[in-house]
Design an enzyme around this catalytic site. Structure first.
Site, PDB file in Angstrom:
ATOM      1  N   SER A   1      23.757   6.005 -46.417  1.00 39.61           N
ATOM      2  CA  SER A   1      22.619   5.001 -46.969  1.00 39.61           C
ATOM      3  C   SER A   1      22.710   4.402 -47.961  1.00 39.61           C
ATOM      4  CB  SER A   1      21.568   6.363 -47.478  1.00 39.61           C
ATOM      5  OG  SER A   1      21.369   6.369 -45.973  1.00 39.61           O
TER       6      SER A   1
ATOM      7  N   LYS B   1      22.265   0.533 -47.301  1.00 43.37           N
ATOM      8  CA  LYS B   1      21.396   0.598 -46.621  1.00 43.37           C
ATOM      9  C   LYS B   1      19.754  -0.993 -47.690  1.00 43.37           C
ATOM     10  CE  LYS B   1      19.206   3.897 -44.759  1.00 43.37           C
ATOM     11  NZ  LYS B   1      18.526   5.451 -44.988  1.00 43.37           N
TER      12      LYS B   1
ATOM     13  N   TYR C   1      24.273  -0.073 -36.252  1.00 42.43           N
ATOM     14  CA  TYR C   1      23.906   1.170 -37.770  1.00 42.43           C
ATOM     15  C   TYR C   1      24.517   1.649 -38.447  1.00 42.43           C
ATOM     16  CZ  TYR C   1      20.779   4.316 -40.441  1.00 42.43           C
ATOM     17  OH  TYR C   1      20.415   5.190 -41.129  1.00 42.43           O
TER      18      TYR C   1
ATOM     19  N   TYR D   1      14.490   7.808 -51.837  1.00 44.29           N
ATOM     20  CA  TYR D   1      13.678   8.999 -51.164  1.00 44.29           C
ATOM     21  C   TYR D   1      12.666   9.850 -51.966  1.00 44.29           C
ATOM     22  CZ  TYR D   1      17.757   8.099 -48.675  1.00 44.29           C
ATOM     23  OH  TYR D   1      19.277   8.217 -48.099  1.00 44.29           O
TER      24      TYR D   1
ATOM     25  N   VAL E   1      24.342  10.407 -47.862  1.00 42.65           N
ATOM     26  CA  VAL E   1      24.174  11.925 -47.386  1.00 42.65           C
ATOM     27  C   VAL E   1      25.765  11.762 -47.363  1.00 42.65           C
ATOM     28  CG1 VAL E   1      22.300  12.157 -46.088  1.00 42.65           C
ATOM     29  CG2 VAL E   1      24.307  11.524 -44.756  1.00 42.65           C
TER      30      VAL E   1
HETATM   31  N1  GLN Z   1      23.906   7.534 -41.391  1.00 45.76           N
HETATM   32  C1  GLN Z   1      22.757   8.476 -42.326  1.00 45.76           C
HETATM   33  C2  GLN Z   1      21.652   8.784 -41.202  1.00 45.76           C
HETATM   34  O1  GLN Z   1      21.168   7.777 -40.592  1.00 45.76           O
HETATM   35  C3  GLN Z   1      22.410   7.927 -43.198  1.00 45.76           C
HETATM   36  C4  GLN Z   1      20.962   9.003 -44.041  1.00 45.76           C
HETATM   37  C5  GLN Z   1      21.540   9.390 -45.477  1.00 45.76           C
HETATM   38  O2  GLN Z   1      22.470   8.275 -46.131  1.00 45.76           O
HETATM   39  N2  GLN Z   1      20.661   9.693 -45.912  1.00 45.76           N
HETATM   40  O3  GLN Z   1      20.831   9.868 -40.626  1.00 45.76           O
END
Ligand code: GLN
Length: 326
Positions: free
Chosen positions: A71, A74, A196, A248, A266
């Protein structure tokens, strides 16, 4: 480097090393396994890197070990979409409001059907779909080129993590198709979802992340290579969203405790950006229940307090203060 500057650099290096020593024994949290391939990470890995807005690098631990950006990609794709479409057009597709919900929540703003913000999956998938529509089959190369410019070296991606998420990413597919149902994304959503998943599988190490962050802290200009990477006005937009939504459903507490824009992923990466001063990156794959790296949070809380980085800290006299100290 003058002698005085050298001394100040050593002092920051010592501080980074003391953070490692303080937090290395923290074994709380669990590795993410919902993307099966991420379960192979070494839970003990721990790296920290601080890069100043004038390009000085201070690192310790496994700061060279690569992991997938997830993420943390993003804000960087959001910046690209803002540049490609302009902020008004992007705002027709994705909002700027914290959702207070988990990163993978399946929800849209009731009145507009937009995802709440580009830092949760729904918003990030929308942004990536816009980029796919703009660049077509060139999109991944465009993304890699921009991320590489921000990191200051040619990045690669992890094919097996990409495939693993593509095979199991049913929830993200559901989000993508919900967005299509409401006409919030262009038709080719399946190709955009693959993009993505690939974007999330881009490989970085802690130093790359810190340089990417330092590029934002240096108004869009990579302070190590001198390359102009993002438009200065878009950097402001990217950092604003990181400040309000980057962690988040922990974003409020983060703003309270750390008080700087940040983004987590993550795989265990965290990057925090202090405008015009420095960037902090940490890699440690054990996550809390919200999907944020446990050690990563602790390191940023401590460094923010040690260095008076919080936007509203009484020590923080604005962007010139730390420069004088470092
Ligand atoms: N690729 C992960 C997902 O879409 C990214 C989520 C994250 O890093 N929080 O679930």
């Amino acid at each position: 480097m003058t002698e005085a500057t050298q001394e100040r650099s050593d002092w920051l290096q010592d501080l980074v090393e003391s953070m490692y020593a303080k937090h290395v024994a923290n074994h709380s949290g669990e590795i993410a396994t919902y993307i099966p391939e991420l379960g192979k990470a070494d839970p003990d890995d721990f790296g920290i890197c601080v890069v100043t807005a004038d390009g000085r690098i201070h690192e310790t631990g496994e700061s060279n070990k690569t992991f997938t950006i997830q993420s943390i990609s993003k804000p960087f794709t959001y910046g690209m979409a803002l540049e490609a479409y302009g902020p008004d057009e992007v705002a027709r597709h994705v909002g700027v409001e914290p959702s207070g919900d988990a990163f993978n929540s399946i929800e849209l703003e009731p009145a507009t059907n937009r995802p709440f913000n580009p830092m949760i999956n729904a918003g990030a998938i929308t942004v990536t779909a816009l980029l796919y529509d703009y660049y077509g089959d060139e999109a991944f190369e465009q993304l890699m080129a921009r991320f590489s410019a921000a990191a200051g070296r040619t990045l690669d991606y992890d094919e097996s993590v990409y495939r693993s998420e593509s095979r199991t990413g049913h929830r993200n597919r559901a989000i993508g198709h919900l967005l299509l149902n409401f006409g919030m994304v262009p038709e080719k959503i399946d190709a955009a979802l693959e993009l993505y998943f690939k974007q999330c599988a881009i490989l970085v190490n802690c130093r790359d992340l810190a340089i990417m962050g330092a590029t934002l802290s240096n108004l869009g200009n990579n302070p190590v290579t001198g390359q102009e990477v993002y438009d200065i006005d878009r950097v402001k937009d990217m950092l604003s969203i990181m400040f309000t939504c980057g962690m988040y459903d922990y974003s409020g507490q983060w703003a309270y405790k750390v008080g700087v824009p940040a983004k987590s992923g993550v795989a265990g990466g965290v990057v925090a950006v202090v405008n015009r001063q420095l960037s902090i990156a940490s890699y440690s794959p054990r996550l809390d229940l919200r999907g944020n790296s446990c050690r990563g949070i602790d390191v940023c809380v401590d460094l923010a307090s040690e260095l008076g980085l919080h936007a509203f800290d009484c020590m923080n006299e604005g962007s010139s203060y730390l420069k004088a100290l470092l």
